[in-house]
Design a protein around this motif. Structure first.
Motif: not given
Ligand SMILES: [Fe+2]
Ligand SMILES: [Fe+2]
Length: 274
Positions: A63-65, A67-70, A186-188, A243-245
């Motif tokens: 979704s994007h770079a 760290y909490d996604h990669t 992902g984090c939107c 969920n998540h953020c």
């Molecule tokens: Fe995130």
């Protein structure tokens, strides 16, 4: 679709949780892992609990770079098939920073482009890409008239200067499900309403399901009212799985207005109806 990693787990659950997110999307055409959470430790543990061998994953999407996604990517790549396709925005490799206090910390992708390309086949494009039949990236969310899911402490390099991160890499996934679409965020960071409007412009069917990190933690009461007004006016919207953020205040606001249409919280191990 299964939530593989989330900030939360259910009480007594054997799944492990940490700040981050990952979803496994399964269709007749194959398996797509969207994001990798923050660490290989949690990602691989949860995949094993789900009896998902990483070698059976047909494609990866990021979704994007951040760290909490990669963060789980490097460990995961030791287990996926060589040459597995990986879909992302071309701006994925730009350095990203976070400065809550003191020195800015690097919070972007920890792998170089070369290291990634040695293990996977990169499909980097700002336009929507079809990953598997009926599974798409949104491409870059170019129009952002609504508030973004931004944080003041997120920074990026422009030349030698550190400036506010514009989240050019941020994207979501779109699944075609029957007569409507599932949008997986992902984090939107590009903003929930901007992302939904982009999907409505780029794809034909109406949006029926919204899932993932909606990044509404810093949304004002007025912003939340506006967002719930817009979601209430979406005729085909059946379910929201935040969920998540997303943030607790936003979760409560969404639930108060949309009632049983909001399913959640949506911790690791949750099976989401498409
Ligand atoms: Fe995130
Ligand atoms: Fe992020």
């Amino acid at each position: 679709m299964i939530c593989v990693v989330d900030d939360a787990v259910q009480r007594s659950s054997q799944f492990w949780g940490e700040h981050g997110v990952a979803f496994l999307i399964e269709t007749e055409a194959g398996r797509v892992l969207f994001d990798t959470g923050q660490s290989g430790t949690v990602l691989l543990h949860n995949l094993e609990l789900l009896e998902v061998d990483p070698a059976t994953i047909d494609a990866l999407a990021i979704s994007h770079a951040h760290y909490d996604h990669t963060g789980g990517l490097s460990a995961l790549l030791e287990h996926v098939r060589a040459g597995t396709p990986l879909y992302a925005n071309p701006d994925l490799f730009r350095e990203r920073f976070s400065r809550r206090e003191g020195k800015p910390q690097n919070v972007g992708l920890s792998m170089t482009r070369e290291a990634l390309a040695a293990r996977v086949t990169l499909y980097l494009n700002a336009a929507p890409q079809e990953i598997l039949p009926g599974v798409w990236t949104t491409g870059e969310i170019t129009e952002r008239p609504e508030p973004e899911g931004s944080s003041d402490y997120h920074l990026m390099h422009e030349g030698h200067a550190l400036v506010t991160d514009v989240y050019g890499d941020d994207m979501a996934l779109v699944l075609e499900s029957g007569e409507r679409l599932v949008v997986v965020c992902g984090c939107c960071h590009a903003g929930l309403l901007n992302t939904l409007a982009h999907v409505e412009r780029a794809f034909e069917p109406p949006i029926g399901v919204i899932a993932g990190g909606l990044h509404l933690t810093s949304a004002s009461a007025r912003d939340l009212q506006h967002i719930t007004d817009v979601l209430s006016g979406m005729p085909a919207l059946e379910r929201v799985y935040p969920n998540h953020c997303t943030g607790e205040a936003a979760f409560v606001a969404l639930t108060q207005i949309l009632g049983p249409h909001v399913v959640g919280p949506c911790p690791a191990g949750t099976i989401l109806e498409p």
